[in-house]
Design an enzyme around this catalytic site. Structure first.
Site: not given
Ligand code: GLU
Length: 478
Positions: A251-255
């Site tokens: 997800s976005k938290r991974h970049g």
């Protein structure tokens, strides 16, 4: 049989790298089999779907070189290719199920169903639909509808186990009773995903469904619906899940997770595709660096991997570098021109210099955006604070090298040279060794310290002939 595969994104955001991977696998399979690859827009979620996302997803797919044979923008004989334009088809197919007794009108209200759910959960029972409207007669349905009551269409889920052979997962069994009667068409006439997908895949004559593992549970409902229609289901291949290093769904938290961000960061589309291809598929030659578009018949469903694939930006960058290193120098130059800041002295250099520069520096970057800091060594007047450099400056031999090079550089400049040559550099070394009697580390590190103000860096024979003489002159005097 002509292979027909599809990529069916929902236009609720930008193209996700997981979506791009699914699209690519379908595209490659169609190419390998001489089949057709279809783009279908699944925009039944009217609140979250936006045309701008459809447009940007198509653009990003094009950027990656994944071009469809049929789709909303190019047409085809099985259209329309937007679910929002296929309402009449879902209605007709819904009626087929009603007529055959595989589905029924259900008048239960949201409030009623929520309450029943809560009770079932409290009693630790499976909150499946209790079948209240399953056996309403045609007359009752007609009179309740005439009275203005709204109904959903609910599918009669058969009470039996289902099984199918997945190209990746092998023999998959869904035991009996996993799902109760489920809604296929909402009260507003909008079909539910599992129903729309089956109707579309059946009417678009899709032969293979290649998608991510997260859709595996949906396959049960889809198999039930195929069976009710008497349509042979397509073959399935559920590829691996994309996860982050923490093993959670990517997800976005991974970049950066959307393709457009990689485009903005000047990644090579061929490298992004190559990397995504490896996340769940392996090349028969066990190589990691390849041109996805040249795979041809080497791409098959048998080389999919089951295990979840960890998204690793370092590996992506490495692969991007491998692709850059193979590009023609002219192409690399064209790309770096876009990323080097406008005021950078690089832009004032002539074409031949730029080509020489890229011949050397193409090898040193994984990303085009790394070029500016790499070529700094040709223009920078910064003095390193590195302990090794300070040490090299303090040797008693280093000022002797500096004095000698000061004269050499001044002479070269006076002779009208804009750059010194590799030959000059060799002559200087010979002189320092022979006349000044400075050898080994004192010689090469001393020369480097004087000429670049750094202790380490690329080979001097590559960078000094590319460094403008004014820069060398300024460094000598710093
Ligand atoms: N619209 C679905 C998605 O975006 C497609 C699912 C499928 O391929 O069946 O995940």
């Amino acid at each position: 049989m002509t292979v027909r595969v599809r990529f069916a994104p929902s236009p609720t955001g930008y193209l996700h790298i997981g979506g791009a991977r699914t699209a690519m696998y379908n595209y490659l399979y169609a190419k390998a089999m001489g089949g057709k690859y279809i783009l279908r827009i699944e925009d039944t979620d009217t609140e979250r779907s936006e045309r701008k996302f459809e447009i940007s997803q198509i653009e990003d797919l094009k950027w990656l070189g994944i071009t469809h044979d049929e789709g909303p923008d190019v047409g085809g004989e099985f259209g329309p290719y937007r679910q929002s334009e296929r309402g009449h088809i879902y209605k007709a197919w819904g009626e087929k199920l009603l007529d055959a007794g595989h589905a029924y009108h259900c008048f239960c209200t949201e409030a009623e169903l929520t309450l029943k759910n809560e009770i079932a959960l409290a009693e630790k029972r499976d909150p499946q639909y209790d079948g209240k409207c399953r056996d309403l007669s045609k007359e009752v349905v007609a009179s309740r509808q005439a009275a203005g009551e709204v109904a959903v269409i609910r599918f009669k889920a058969p009470k039996k186990a289902y099984a199918f052979n997945d190209h990746v997962r092998g023999h998959v069994v869904f035991p009996e009773g996993m799902v109760g009667d489920f809604v296929i068409i909402r009260a507003n006439g909008i079909p539910v995903y599992n129903f729309a997908v089956v109707v579309d895949d059946a009417t678009m004559k899709i032969t293979h469904v290649i998608r991510a593992e997260e859709h595996l549970p949906n396959t049960l409902r889809q198999l039930m619906i195929y069976e009710a229609f008497g349509v042979t289901p397509p073959e399935f291949a559920h590829g691996s899940l994309l996860i982050g290093e923490d093993r959670q769904k990517l997800s976005k938290r991974h970049g950066a997770t959307s393709v457009n961000l990689y485009k903005e960061m000047h990644y090579l589309p061929a490298a992004l595709l190559n990397y995504l291809c490896l996340l769940g598929w392996s090349h028969p030659d066990e190589t990691d660096v390849f041109d996805v578009h040249s795979l041809g018949i080497m791409f098959n469903l048998e080389r999919f991997t089951k295990a979840s694939a960890i998204y690793d930006i370092i590996k992506l960058n490495f692969i991007n570098g491998q692709h850059i290193h193979k590009l023609p120098v002219e192409t690399v130059l064209g790309e770096v021109e876009k990323v080097i800041p406008a005021e950078h002295p690089f832009h004032k250099m002539d074409h031949a210099w730029k080509m020489n520069c890229m011949t050397i520096f193409r090898e040193k970057i994984n990303l085009f955006t790394e070029i500016t800091s790499q070529i700094d060594v040709l223009f920078s007047l910064e003095v390193s604070a590195d302990a090794e450099y300070i040490d090299a400056k303090s040797w008693e031999t280093t000022p002797k090298i500096r004095e000698y090079l000061e004269i050499e550089i001044a002479n070269a400049k006076a002779a009208g040279k804009k750059f010194v040559t590799e030959e000059d550099l060799n002559n200087w070394s010979t002189h320092v060794k022979g006349e000044l009697k400075i050898k080994g580390k004192q010689l090469f590190m001393g020369m480097r310290a004087v000429l670049t103000h750094q202790a380490h860096g690329p080979d001097l024979k590559f960078i000094i002939p590319l460094t403008p003489i004014e820069i060398l002159e300024k460094r000598i005097h710093l």
